[in-house]
Design an enzyme around this catalytic site. Structure first.
Site, short mmCIF file in Angstrom:
data_model
loop_
_atom_site.label_atom_id
_atom_site.label_comp_id
_atom_site.label_asym_id
_atom_site.label_seq_id
_atom_site.Cartn_x
_atom_site.Cartn_y
_atom_site.Cartn_z
N HIS A 69 0.83 -1.21 0.00
CA HIS A 69 0.00 0.00 0.00
C HIS A 69 0.86 1.26 0.00
O HIS A 69 0.58 2.22 -0.73
CB HIS A 69 -0.92 0.00 1.23
N GLU A 97 0.95 1.98 7.83
CA GLU A 97 1.38 2.63 6.60
C GLU A 97 1.98 4.00 6.85
O GLU A 97 2.96 4.39 6.19
CB GLU A 97 0.20 2.70 5.63
N GLY A 128 12.49 -14.35 -11.19
CA GLY A 128 12.49 -14.31 -9.73
C GLY A 128 13.89 -14.17 -9.16
O GLY A 128 14.06 -13.98 -7.95
N TYR A 179 8.72 -3.59 -9.25
CA TYR A 179 9.91 -4.27 -9.75
C TYR A 179 10.95 -4.34 -8.64
O TYR A 179 11.21 -3.34 -7.97
CB TYR A 179 10.50 -3.54 -10.96
N SER A 180 11.54 -5.50 -8.47
CA SER A 180 12.60 -5.67 -7.47
C SER A 180 13.82 -4.86 -7.87
O SER A 180 14.12 -4.69 -9.05
CB SER A 180 12.99 -7.14 -7.35
N ARG A 210 3.36 -0.82 -11.45
CA ARG A 210 3.97 -2.15 -11.44
C ARG A 210 5.17 -2.16 -10.51
O ARG A 210 6.01 -1.26 -10.55
CB ARG A 210 4.42 -2.52 -12.87
N TYR A 238 -9.60 4.62 2.83
CA TYR A 238 -10.17 3.53 3.62
C TYR A 238 -11.69 3.62 3.81
O TYR A 238 -12.38 2.60 3.72
CB TYR A 238 -9.43 3.40 4.96
N PHE A 276 6.01 -13.64 -3.33
CA PHE A 276 5.17 -13.84 -4.50
C PHE A 276 5.05 -12.50 -5.22
O PHE A 276 4.78 -11.48 -4.57
CB PHE A 276 3.80 -14.35 -4.08
N GLY A 311 3.19 -10.15 -6.41
CA GLY A 311 1.79 -9.75 -6.41
C GLY A 311 1.30 -9.57 -4.99
O GLY A 311 2.09 -9.44 -4.06
N TYR A 335 11.73 -3.63 -3.31
CA TYR A 335 11.24 -3.28 -4.65
C TYR A 335 10.80 -1.83 -4.69
O TYR A 335 10.66 -1.17 -3.64
CB TYR A 335 10.06 -4.19 -5.04
#
Length: 386
Positions: free
Chosen positions: A85, A137, A275, A208-209, A206, A95, A379, A381, A190
């Site tokens: 988030h 957060e 990965g 990305y690591s 998106r 929220y 994972f 996502g 990431y």
């Protein structure tokens, strides 16, 4: 503080949520975006397309119902979601909107089963759970902001270098466009990249690591092209096709809880395909400080898909450090027998790759006697069960 009666009512809904949870969350997102299309500038479209976000939210709602009397039990999940988030720019004002449409979806799907008493109880519970997320957060926003060169939200970074790692993966090196200091990050974290494709109505977000160790000079993301040109690959393919040296990208500060933790035990990193990206900096960190055995196993579909080979070989120079390539076109899948031979089962394992790959590796490792506490995974996502 929730009353015992409210907690009892919420807990009583757990069996129904277990069965209808995904249907509820699909209805929730459909109605939410129809009424608030601007929120599509925040959410990750790829996760929506694959149904990952719906499943992750269903899992979270179910977990909240089961553990409503002991919410600290779900704090690890809260922390992981809060990292996502914060990287996407979710704010406290979002929220109440989410709560309104979640309650509507519960009523719409469950009909008369969702009595006024149940809706009221869930409304109270949602308020408490939302406060937990908001506080977590905000702490993450402050942590990112207080680092040297840190910032809140998104900031423009300039592409200073672009490198083709193989036929499918291209790396982009990024520096702050304003010339400020580069905020530090932990191995495995990431960033979120906002892709503003003129052919798309909404911003594509998106994650990305960061695919190299922190050096104070630049961030590096390594992006795999989607050969099938699916909607899920829009952001990645846009980067491949249009983003060049000198262009700017809006990114979030580094985030993520899947990070390397120092240990004196043997460590094995197992990567499936792209990965490998979060594991590179972890592998380098472990190789530089761990006196026990450190090993990286990189599994790819074909021999020519092993990106970063030279860099990984350089990391593996010490006697206790090993880099292993595995290609399924030559050796087949990673089997339980291979893992028994390659992995020190007394140590720690860090795992990243496609969900099917991770499911098989985790199942094999647990069958070999490793506990879930020894296996750390990410994972690509939302927080979903594997």
């Amino acid at each position: 503080m929730l009353s015992q009666h409210t907690m009892d009512v919420v807990k009583s809904t757990a069996p129904v949520l277990e069965v209808h949870g995904v249907e509820i969350t699909k209805t929730f997102y459909k109605n939410l975006f129809e009424a608030n299309p601007a929120l599509l500038n925040i959410f990750n479209h790829a996760n929506q397309e694959k149904g990952r976000q719906q499943t992750a939210l269903a899992n979270t709602v179910y977990a909240a119902a089961v553990h409503i009397e002991n919410l600290p039990a779900i704090i690890p999940v809260v922390k992981q979601i809060a990292q996502k988030h914060r990287s996407l720019g979710v704010l406290p004002e979002h929220y109440p909107i989410v709560g309104e449409f979640l309650l509507r979806a519960i009523k719409e799907v469950l009909g008369d089963v969702a009595t006024d008493e149940i809706i009221q109880a869930w409304g109270e519970a949602y308020g408490v759970i939302a406060d937990v997320f908001i506080q977590e957060e905000e702490a993450l926003y402050q942590e990112a902001e207080n680092k040297q060169g840190g910032f809140r939200g998104f900031k423009d970074f300039k592409v200073v270098k672009r490198v083709a790692e193989n036929a499918l993966i291209t790396s982009f090196y990024l520096q702050p466009a304003d010339g400020s200091a580069l905020p530090e990050y932990l191995p495995g974290q990431y960033i979120t990249v906002q892709v503003k494709d003129p052919n798309e109505e909404y911003i594509l977000n998106r994650q990305y690591s960061l695919s190299k160790s922190y050096d104070g000079e630049s961030y590096r993301i390594s992006v795999k092209r989607d050969q099938k040109n699916t909607p899920i690959g829009k952001a990645s393919n846009y980067l491949h096709d249009y983003v060049q040296v000198g262009d700017t990208l809006s990114i979030s500060a580094p985030a993520g809880s899947f990070v390397y933790e120092a240990t004196e035990k043997p460590v094995t990193f197992i990567a499936g395909g792209v990965g490998i990206t979060p594991l590179i900096s972890m592998f380098e960190k472990a190789a530089s400080e761990n006196k026990a055995a450190v090993k990286l196993i990189h599994s790819a579909s074909h021999l020519n898909e092993h990106a970063f080979e030279k860099a990984l070989c350089r990391i593996a120079i010490p006697e206790n450090v090993t880099y292993v390539q595995h290609a399924s076109d030559v050796a087949g899948k990673i089997t339980k027998e291979m893992l028994a031979e390659q992995v020190d089962l007394t140590g720690e394992v860090y795992l990243c790759g496609p969900v099917g790959f991770m499911h098989e590796v985790i199942a094999s490792l647990t069958e070999l006697g490793m506990s879930r506490d020894q296996i750390h995974y990410e994972f690509f996502g939302p927080a979903m069960n594997i």
